[in-house]
Write an enzyme that holds these catalytic residues in place. Structure first.
Site: not given
Length: 250
Positions: A134, A147
């Protein structure tokens, strides 16, 4: 080719499974929700093998790989796609269980499955591991805390795999998408609050799961002598924010 995809029941994984089967590849579609995989298998036919897998249950992974049918046993491409974000609270207000679940899935699960599959690729001197990271692994943002940290691990693990695999023909790529609509990502992040999830994608043209599926297919079908180390992609509407300053009242 035989391609194993985790998180195949929705989003990127589902889109890629459809594209690969249409190209004549065998797909081992793995996810926790076997019912959704079975529905997908009904439409994709015998080239799609649904496999129940919870990547966070690391101890179960080697046996799942060992039990694959003969036609699917050789894994030519591993797409480590399973992952999740939970919560957007600042670190001091975050739920520790959410943090642990992200680490168990995004880090430990990815490591465990890679460890189960990689030795056979090296022995054949052929294979490809694609890790779905990501932009959060490179660019911090409010509420991204653990995250983002898990995706930073995925980025560095991918690069270190490349270093270890020098002299072999095994390829490794870290794909780093930005904002993608039409998947379950934000619904999971907001613990099923569909209204909050929908607002993430309001007001601009997003990438879609199909877009990312197309990118993954391009990577898989790229020439075997080329390695894409990292690939960061965003919708045109998304870019880097300026550095935040909390000003004090004078």
């Amino acid at each position: 080719m035989n391609i194993l995809i985790t998180g195949a029941s929705a989003g990127f994984g589902e889109a890629l499974s459809k594209l690969l089967v249409a190209k004549g590849h065998r797909v081992i579609g793995c996810a926790r929700r076997l019912d959704k995989l079975n529905i997908l298998a009904e439409s994709l036919g015998e080239l799609f093998l649904p496999v129940a897998m919870d990547v966070s249950n690391i101890a179960s992974l080697p046996q799942i790989i060992a039990d694959l049918p003969d036609d699917f046993k050789q894994i030519d491409v591993l797409v480590n796609n399973a992952g999740l974000a939970l919560g957007t609270e600042p670190a001091q207000n975050a739920n520790l269980d959410d943090w642990i679940q992200m680490v168990d899935t995004n880090i430990k699960g990815l490591m465990g499955l890679t460890h189960a599959v990689l030795p056979a690729m090296v022995a054949r001197d052929s294979g490809y591991i694609i890790n779905v990271g990501s932009i959060a692994g490179s660019w911090p943002y409010y509420g991204g805390n653990v995250y983002g940290a898990t995706k930073a691990f995925v980025k560095q693990f991918s690069l270190n795999l490349r270093a270890d695999l020098v002299g072999t023909q095994v390829r490794v790529t870290n794909l780093e998408p930005g904002n993608v609509a039409g998947t379950e990502f934000s619904n999971v992040r907001y613990h099923g609050d569909d209204d909050k999830a929908a607002k993430v994608y309001d007001g601009f043209k997003n990438m879609t799961g199909d877009d990312v599926g197309d990118i993954l297919l391009w990577l898989i079908e790229s020439p075997a002598h080329i390695n894409v180390n990292r690939l960061e992609v965003m919708p045109v509407a998304q870019t880097y924010n300026g550095l935040t300053i909390a000003k004090q009242d004078s």
